[in-house]
Design a protein around this motif. Structure first.
Motif, PDB file in Angstrom:
ATOM      1  N   MET A   1       0.810  -1.183   0.000  1.00  0.00           N
ATOM      2  CA  MET A   1       0.000   0.000   0.000  1.00  0.00           C
ATOM      3  C   MET A   1       0.856   1.250   0.000  1.00  0.00           C
ATOM      4  N   PHE A   2       1.950   1.238   0.740  1.00  0.00           N
ATOM      5  CA  PHE A   2       2.807   2.410   0.830  1.00  0.00           C
ATOM      6  C   PHE A   2       4.124   2.197   0.083  1.00  0.00           C
ATOM      7  N   GLU A   3       4.126   1.347  -0.968  1.00  0.00           N
ATOM      8  CA  GLU A   3       5.384   1.047  -1.648  1.00  0.00           C
ATOM      9  C   GLU A   3       5.939   2.227  -2.436  1.00  0.00           C
ATOM     10  N   ASN A   4       5.120   3.222  -2.778  1.00  0.00           N
ATOM     11  CA  ASN A   4       5.625   4.361  -3.537  1.00  0.00           C
ATOM     12  C   ASN A   4       5.941   5.558  -2.640  1.00  0.00           C
ATOM     13  N   LEU A   5       5.882   5.391  -1.333  1.00  0.00           N
ATOM     14  CA  LEU A   5       6.228   6.462  -0.395  1.00  0.00           C
ATOM     15  C   LEU A   5       7.559   6.140   0.263  1.00  0.00           C
ATOM     16  N   ASN A   6       8.398   7.166   0.423  1.00  0.00           N
ATOM     17  CA  ASN A   6       9.637   6.937   1.156  1.00  0.00           C
ATOM     18  C   ASN A   6       9.410   7.268   2.626  1.00  0.00           C
ATOM     19  N   TRP A   7      10.438   7.081   3.452  1.00  0.00           N
ATOM     20  CA  TRP A   7      10.293   7.240   4.892  1.00  0.00           C
ATOM     21  C   TRP A   7       9.967   8.675   5.279  1.00  0.00           C
ATOM     22  N   TRP A   8      10.512   9.647   4.550  1.00  0.00           N
ATOM     23  CA  TRP A   8      10.241  11.044   4.869  1.00  0.00           C
ATOM     24  C   TRP A   8       8.772  11.375   4.647  1.00  0.00           C
ATOM     25  N   GLU A   9       8.205  10.858   3.557  1.00  0.00           N
ATOM     26  CA  GLU A   9       6.795  11.127   3.269  1.00  0.00           C
ATOM     27  C   GLU A   9       5.878  10.458   4.293  1.00  0.00           C
ATOM     28  N   ILE A  10       6.223   9.237   4.699  1.00  0.00           N
ATOM     29  CA  ILE A  10       5.418   8.555   5.716  1.00  0.00           C
ATOM     30  C   ILE A  10       5.505   9.316   7.039  1.00  0.00           C
ATOM     31  N   GLY A  11       6.711   9.781   7.392  1.00  0.00           N
ATOM     32  CA  GLY A  11       6.872  10.577   8.611  1.00  0.00           C
ATOM     33  C   GLY A  11       6.073  11.870   8.548  1.00  0.00           C
ATOM     34  N   ALA A  12       6.063  12.511   7.367  1.00  0.00           N
ATOM     35  CA  ALA A  12       5.289  13.747   7.212  1.00  0.00           C
ATOM     36  C   ALA A  12       3.796  13.467   7.355  1.00  0.00           C
ATOM     37  N   LEU A  13       3.332  12.338   6.813  1.00  0.00           N
ATOM     38  CA  LEU A  13       1.918  11.978   6.957  1.00  0.00           C
ATOM     39  C   LEU A  13       1.564  11.708   8.417  1.00  0.00           C
ATOM     40  N   LEU A  14       2.461  11.054   9.140  1.00  0.00           N
ATOM     41  CA  LEU A  14       2.211  10.798  10.559  1.00  0.00           C
ATOM     42  C   LEU A  14       2.160  12.108  11.354  1.00  0.00           C
ATOM     43  N   MET A  15       3.064  13.027  11.034  1.00  0.00           N
ATOM     44  CA  MET A  15       3.048  14.338  11.716  1.00  0.00           C
ATOM     45  C   MET A  15       1.761  15.102  11.387  1.00  0.00           C
ATOM     46  N   LEU A  16       1.324  15.014  10.122  1.00  0.00           N
ATOM     47  CA  LEU A  16       0.076  15.669   9.723  1.00  0.00           C
ATOM     48  C   LEU A  16      -1.109  15.055  10.469  1.00  0.00           C
ATOM     49  N   ALA A  17      -1.116  13.736  10.606  1.00  0.00           N
ATOM     50  CA  ALA A  17      -2.187  13.069  11.346  1.00  0.00           C
ATOM     51  C   ALA A  17      -2.166  13.501  12.804  1.00  0.00           C
ATOM     52  N   LEU A  18      -0.986  13.639  13.363  1.00  0.00           N
ATOM     53  CA  LEU A  18      -0.873  14.074  14.752  1.00  0.00           C
ATOM     54  C   LEU A  18      -1.391  15.497  14.920  1.00  0.00           C
ATOM     55  N   LEU A  19      -1.096  16.356  13.949  1.00  0.00           N
ATOM     56  CA  LEU A  19      -1.588  17.731  14.012  1.00  0.00           C
ATOM     57  C   LEU A  19      -3.104  17.806  13.845  1.00  0.00           C
ATOM     58  N   ILE A  20      -3.648  16.999  12.948  1.00  0.00           N
ATOM     59  CA  ILE A  20      -5.088  17.055  12.687  1.00  0.00           C
ATOM     60  C   ILE A  20      -5.883  16.445  13.835  1.00  0.00           C
ATOM     61  N   PHE A  21      -5.477  15.245  14.269  1.00  0.00           N
ATOM     62  CA  PHE A  21      -6.270  14.543  15.261  1.00  0.00           C
ATOM     63  C   PHE A  21      -5.828  14.812  16.701  1.00  0.00           C
ATOM     64  N   GLY A  22      -4.594  15.192  16.882  1.00  0.00           N
ATOM     65  CA  GLY A  22      -4.097  15.546  18.210  1.00  0.00           C
ATOM     66  C   GLY A  22      -4.239  14.418  19.210  1.00  0.00           C
ATOM     67  N   GLU A  23      -4.910  14.713  20.323  1.00  0.00           N
ATOM     68  CA  GLU A  23      -5.052  13.730  21.395  1.00  0.00           C
ATOM     69  C   GLU A  23      -5.989  12.587  21.021  1.00  0.00           C
ATOM     70  N   ARG A  24      -6.808  12.791  19.988  1.00  0.00           N
ATOM     71  CA  ARG A  24      -7.752  11.752  19.566  1.00  0.00           C
ATOM     72  C   ARG A  24      -7.112  10.711  18.657  1.00  0.00           C
ATOM     73  N   LEU A  25      -5.815  10.856  18.309  1.00  0.00           N
ATOM     74  CA  LEU A  25      -5.162   9.951  17.358  1.00  0.00           C
ATOM     75  C   LEU A  25      -5.248   8.484  17.782  1.00  0.00           C
ATOM     76  N   PRO A  26      -4.980   8.090  19.036  1.00  0.00           N
ATOM     77  CA  PRO A  26      -5.116   6.670  19.404  1.00  0.00           C
ATOM     78  C   PRO A  26      -6.540   6.141  19.192  1.00  0.00           C
ATOM     79  N   LYS A  27      -7.545   6.975  19.497  1.00  0.00           N
ATOM     80  CA  LYS A  27      -8.931   6.546  19.285  1.00  0.00           C
ATOM     81  C   LYS A  27      -9.223   6.378  17.799  1.00  0.00           C
ATOM     82  N   VAL A  28      -8.716   7.283  16.956  1.00  0.00           N
ATOM     83  CA  VAL A  28      -8.926   7.196  15.507  1.00  0.00           C
ATOM     84  C   VAL A  28      -8.257   5.950  14.953  1.00  0.00           C
ATOM     85  N   ILE A  29      -7.039   5.654  15.421  1.00  0.00           N
ATOM     86  CA  ILE A  29      -6.340   4.453  14.966  1.00  0.00           C
ATOM     87  C   ILE A  29      -7.104   3.203  15.384  1.00  0.00           C
TER      88      ILE A  29
END
Length: 146
Positions: A1-29
């Motif tokens: 699923m993520f074969e066309n993303l490098n580690w920097w892009e995955i890290g940026a997506l995780l940071m974006l998810a953390l910014l958007i969902f904040g404290e609710r991130l564990p519940k969303v996951i």
């Protein structure tokens, strides 16, 4: 699923998810994982029901129309009868392409010999200056553009 993303892009997506969902991130996951388990269970139930209705053992991979026909409707003899003419055609094309490849490699090696002789003859002329060949710059193509 993520074969066309490098580690920097995955890290940026995780940071974006953390910014958007904040404290609710564990519940969303957790909700996402529960949804995936539910979808997997629904697919398993559907294949079980379909297997029971058809009277054969069906796996999820077998639901592709080509795989379903190949496995449940065609015998091995029928499949070989269908493949036989195509296999002969494939072998003919393969042998023709191998012939073309060998012809092209012979032409390339002959062109290399002529180029080497040309360099040797210009050096034998005694011109102290080196003869510069004008070679076009290699073109770069964007393979994803088409």
């Amino acid at each position: 699923m993520f074969e066309n993303l490098n580690w920097w892009e995955i890290g940026a997506l995780l940071m974006l998810a953390l910014l958007i969902f904040g404290e609710r991130l564990p519940k969303v996951i957790g909700d996402g994982l529960r949804m995936l388990r539910g979808l997997r269970a629904m697919a398993q139930n559907a294949t079980t029901d379909l297997s029971r209705e058809l009277g054969t053992d069906i796996q999820l991979q077998d639901l592709h129309p080509k795989a379903f026909i190949r496995k449940h409707l065609l015998s091995e003899d029928d499949e070989q009868a269908i493949r036989k003419p195509l296999q002969g055609l494939f072998e003919d094309v393969k042998s023709d392409l191998n012939g073309v490849k060998s012809d092209l490699s012979e032409v390339a090696s002959a062109a290399d010999l002529k180029a080497q002789r040309g360099d040797a003859s210009s050096a034998a002329n005694g011109n102290g200056a080196a003869v510069e060949k004008s070679t076009p710059a290699p073109r770069s193509f964007d393979l994803d553009a088409t």
